[in-house]
Design a protein around this motif. Structure first.
Motif, short mmCIF file in Angstrom:
data_model
loop_
_atom_site.label_atom_id
_atom_site.label_comp_id
_atom_site.label_asym_id
_atom_site.label_seq_id
_atom_site.Cartn_x
_atom_site.Cartn_y
_atom_site.Cartn_z
N GLU A 331 0.08 -20.18 -52.18
CA GLU A 331 1.08 -19.27 -52.71
C GLU A 331 1.02 -19.13 -54.22
OE1 GLU A 331 5.76 -18.12 -52.18
OE2 GLU A 331 5.24 -20.24 -52.17
N PRO A 332 0.30 -18.11 -54.69
CA PRO A 332 0.52 -17.66 -56.07
C PRO A 332 1.73 -16.72 -56.03
CG PRO A 332 -1.37 -16.52 -55.10
CD PRO A 332 -0.77 -17.38 -54.03
N ILE A 333 2.86 -17.18 -56.55
CA ILE A 333 4.16 -16.55 -56.25
C ILE A 333 4.16 -15.04 -56.44
CG2 ILE A 333 6.53 -16.35 -57.13
CD1 ILE A 333 6.67 -19.36 -57.25
N GLY A 334 3.67 -14.56 -57.57
CA GLY A 334 3.75 -13.13 -57.84
C GLY A 334 2.97 -12.26 -56.87
N ALA A 335 1.92 -12.83 -56.28
CA ALA A 335 1.01 -12.05 -55.44
C ALA A 335 1.25 -12.23 -53.94
CB ALA A 335 -0.44 -12.42 -55.76
N SER A 336 1.97 -13.27 -53.55
CA SER A 336 2.03 -13.66 -52.15
C SER A 336 2.55 -12.56 -51.23
CB SER A 336 2.90 -14.92 -52.01
OG SER A 336 2.77 -15.48 -50.74
N GLY A 337 3.64 -11.91 -51.62
CA GLY A 337 4.20 -10.87 -50.76
C GLY A 337 3.33 -9.63 -50.67
N LEU A 338 2.59 -9.33 -51.73
CA LEU A 338 1.67 -8.19 -51.67
C LEU A 338 0.47 -8.51 -50.78
CD1 LEU A 338 1.73 -6.84 -55.34
CD2 LEU A 338 3.16 -6.20 -53.39
N ARG A 339 0.08 -9.79 -50.74
CA ARG A 339 -0.95 -10.19 -49.78
C ARG A 339 -0.47 -9.92 -48.36
NH1 ARG A 339 -0.66 -13.90 -46.37
NH2 ARG A 339 0.96 -15.05 -47.50
N GLN A 340 0.78 -10.24 -48.08
CA GLN A 340 1.33 -9.96 -46.75
C GLN A 340 1.20 -8.47 -46.40
OE1 GLN A 340 5.42 -11.29 -46.97
NE2 GLN A 340 4.92 -13.25 -46.04
N ILE A 341 1.60 -7.62 -47.34
CA ILE A 341 1.55 -6.18 -47.07
C ILE A 341 0.10 -5.71 -46.96
CG2 ILE A 341 2.09 -3.90 -48.03
CD1 ILE A 341 4.65 -5.11 -49.19
N HIS A 342 -0.78 -6.26 -47.77
CA HIS A 342 -2.21 -5.94 -47.67
C HIS A 342 -2.70 -6.18 -46.24
CE1 HIS A 342 -6.54 -6.98 -47.91
NE2 HIS A 342 -6.60 -6.13 -48.93
N GLU A 343 -2.32 -7.32 -45.66
CA GLU A 343 -2.76 -7.63 -44.30
C GLU A 343 -2.15 -6.67 -43.29
OE1 GLU A 343 -4.50 -9.74 -41.00
OE2 GLU A 343 -5.00 -9.46 -43.12
N ILE A 344 -0.89 -6.34 -43.43
CA ILE A 344 -0.26 -5.41 -42.49
C ILE A 344 -0.91 -4.03 -42.59
CG2 ILE A 344 1.86 -4.15 -41.95
CD1 ILE A 344 1.90 -7.03 -40.98
N VAL A 345 -1.25 -3.58 -43.78
CA VAL A 345 -1.92 -2.29 -43.94
C VAL A 345 -3.26 -2.30 -43.20
CG1 VAL A 345 -3.05 -0.75 -45.60
CG2 VAL A 345 -0.75 -1.63 -46.07
N LEU A 346 -4.03 -3.38 -43.36
CA LEU A 346 -5.31 -3.47 -42.64
C LEU A 346 -5.09 -3.43 -41.13
CD1 LEU A 346 -7.38 -6.16 -44.61
CD2 LEU A 346 -7.26 -3.68 -44.97
N GLN A 347 -4.09 -4.15 -40.66
CA GLN A 347 -3.81 -4.18 -39.22
C GLN A 347 -3.40 -2.80 -38.71
OE1 GLN A 347 -4.30 -6.55 -37.04
NE2 GLN A 347 -4.67 -8.34 -38.33
N LEU A 348 -2.55 -2.09 -39.44
CA LEU A 348 -2.11 -0.77 -39.00
C LEU A 348 -3.24 0.27 -39.10
CD1 LEU A 348 1.52 -0.56 -40.45
CD2 LEU A 348 0.75 -1.36 -38.21
N ARG A 349 -4.15 0.06 -40.01
CA ARG A 349 -5.32 0.94 -40.10
C ARG A 349 -6.36 0.62 -39.03
NH1 ARG A 349 -6.98 0.61 -46.51
NH2 ARG A 349 -5.44 2.04 -47.40
N GLY A 350 -6.29 -0.60 -38.47
CA GLY A 350 -7.30 -1.04 -37.51
C GLY A 350 -8.56 -1.53 -38.16
N THR A 351 -8.45 -2.05 -39.41
CA THR A 351 -9.64 -2.46 -40.17
C THR A 351 -9.60 -3.94 -40.55
OG1 THR A 351 -8.59 -1.77 -42.25
CG2 THR A 351 -9.97 -0.14 -41.10
#
Length: 382
Positions: A331-351
Motif C-alpha cells: 500500500e503506497p497510500i496515495g496510489a492504492s485506490g487508483l490501482r483498484q480502479i485500474h484493475e476494475i477497468v481492465l476487468q470491464l474491458r476484458g483485458t
C-alpha cells in the motif's frame, strides 16, 4: 448533470524501487494513462493528485509539462485516491472541465506507519501504551468479529492465499510468490489472530486515470468505463474505528464503510447483487472478510461458507481483489485506490489477461478504508 467516464489508465509497478523518487513513478503512471487514452498532457484541463509522503505532489507538473493546468493536491488517509477520482469526476459533472486526471503516488519506508498520536487528535498516552499501531487495531477487530460470527483461522488463511495467488498473475504486483493456507498459518503471529502473511505492507508505487465527458468519449476510446457513483464518509460517534481511543458501549453504530456503500449504491441505481467484481480494502486478511459484509456483498458470518466454496476466487460468482489486493501489491497510500480502479477497468474491458474473470463483467466495485475512520466507495460500469 454531465456524466464522467474513464478513458485511460496507467499503473507504475508496486514494490521497492531504490533511487527512484515517487514523483518519477507518478510521471511514468501519468504517461501510461495518457497513452492509453490517446491524449497528450497539454489537453488535460485539471486534476487532483494525492500522496502521504510527498508534501507537494502537484509539483509533478515539472515532470510532465508546465502548461498552467490547475492540479490540486489532496490527502485523506487511505481514502486519498478515492477522493482524487471523486473530485476529478465532479469537475466534469459540474461542467468545470471536459478532460481531467486523477493521480496517486507514494514511497513509504519499510515498517509499520508511525507518527505522534497528536496528529490525529489523540492523546499521547494512546501511543505510549502501544495502541497507535494499525496492526494492533486490526488484530483486535477481527478477533472480536471471528468470535461473534463464527469465522475460522482457516478462512483468514484462505483469503491471504487467494490474494497472493492472484498477485502471481499480476506483473505489476509486489508480492508474487503464492503461499498455501498451511504456509500462512505456520507464519509467526504478529497481533493475534493475524499472522505475518495476513498483513499488507507499506511500499512504493503510482497510478493515474484520465477522465472525460461521456458525450466526448467516442473521440478517444470504444471502451469507456462509466463512473456510476462515488461516496466518501467519515466515522460516526460511537463507531469503533482505527485509532479510536475507546471501545463504544451500547447499540452498535454503522462504520463509515456501511454509510459510504449504501450511498454509492443509491446514487448509482445499482445493488450489491449487480456487482460482478470487487476490490476491497484488505489491509489484512480479516479486513477483507469484514468488508465483504460492510459493503453489502454478503451477510455477517456468510463469509465462512462463501470463501470455502471459492465464491471470491477469480472463477467464483463474486471475485474479490483479482490483482492481489493490498496483500499482494502493498500500500503506497496515495496510489492504492487508483490501482483498484485500474484493475476494475481492465476487468470491464476484458483485458486482464490470466486473471480475467469469466463471462462479460459489467459492474465493478472499489472500496477504501483507513485512519481515522474514513471510507470511500466507487462504482463503475460498462
Amino acid at each position: 448533470m454531465t456524466e464522467a467516464v474513464i478513458i485511460g489508465v496507467g499503473l507504475h509497478p508496486f514494490g521497492r524501487f531504490p533511487g527512484k523518487p515517487a514523483m518519477d513513478m507518478g510521471a511514468d503512471a501519468v504517461r501510461l494513462a495518457l497513452a492509453d487514452a490517446g491524449v497528450t498532457w497539454p489537453q488535460i484541463q485539471g486534476g487532483y493528485v494525492g500522496s502521504f509522503e510527498v508534501a507537494n505532489p502537484d509539483a509533478i507538473v515539472g515532470k510532465l509539462g508546465l502548461t498552467g493546468v490547475p492540479l490540486r493536491g489532496v490527502f485523506n488517509g487511505c481514502a486519498t485516491a478515492g477522493t482524487a477520482v471523486a473530485l476529478a469526476a465532479r469537475a466534469i459533472e459540474t461542467g468545470e472541465h471536459d478532460l481531467t486526471i486523477a493521480i496517486g503516488l507514494d514511497k513509504h519506508p519499510r515498517g509499520a506507519f508511525a507518527a505522534d498520536p497528536s496528529v490525529a487528535g489523540i492523546p499521547s498516552w494512546y501511543g505510549q501504551t502501544g495502541l497507535f499501531l494499525t496492526t494492533h487495531f486490526f488484530g483486535m477487530k477481527i478477533n472480536r468479529y471471528m468470535h461473534d460470527h463464527g469465522i475460522s483461522h482457516e478462512t483468514l488463511a484462505r483469503v491471504a492465499s487467494k490474494n497472493f495467488r492472484n498477485a502471481a498473475g499480476n506483473e505489476k504486483a509486489w508480492r508474487r510468490t503464492p503461499l498455501t493456507p498451511e504456509e500462512i498459518l505456520a507464519s509467526p503471529v504478529l497481533n493475534y489472530p493475524l499472522r505475518q502473511y495476513m498483513y499488507c505492507g507499506p511500499d512504493e508505487g503510482a497510478a493515474a486515470l484520465v477522465l472525460c465527458r461521456a458525450d466526448q468519449a467516442h473521440k478517444y476510446t470504444s471502451t469507456p468505463v462509466r463512473i456510476r457513483s462515488t461516496s466518501l464518509r467519515s466515522r460516526r460517534l460511537g463507531a469503533f474505528e482505527v485509532q479510536s481511543p475507546s471501545f463504544p458501549v451500547g447499540e452498535p453504530v454503522d462504520s463509515p464503510t456501511v454509510d459510504a456503500s449504501r450511498e454509492a449504491y443509491e446514487r448509482a441505481g445499482i445493488g450489491p447483487e449487480d456487482v460482478d467484481v470487487a476490490q476491497l480494502q484488505d489491509t489484512d486478511a480479516g479486513s477483507e472478510i469484514i468488508h465483504m459484509a460492510e459493503n453489502g456483498l454478503c451477510k455477517d458470518g456468510e463469509q465462512e461458507r462463501l470463501i470455502a466454496e471459492g465464491a471470491t476466487e477469480i472463477g467464483g460468482r463474486l471475485p474479490v481483489n483479482t490483482d492481489g489486493g493490498l496483500l499482494g501489491n502493498g500500500e503506497p497510500i496515495g496510489a492504492s485506490g487508483l490501482r483498484q480502479i485500474h484493475e476494475i477497468v481492465l476487468q470491464l474491458r476484458g483485458t486482464a489477461g490470466t486473471r480475467q474473470i469469466p463471462g462479460t463483467p459489467r459492474v465493478g466495485y472499489t472500496h477504501l478504508y483507513g485512519a481515522p475512520g474514513v471510507s470511500a466507495v466507487t462504482i463503475l460500469s460498462t
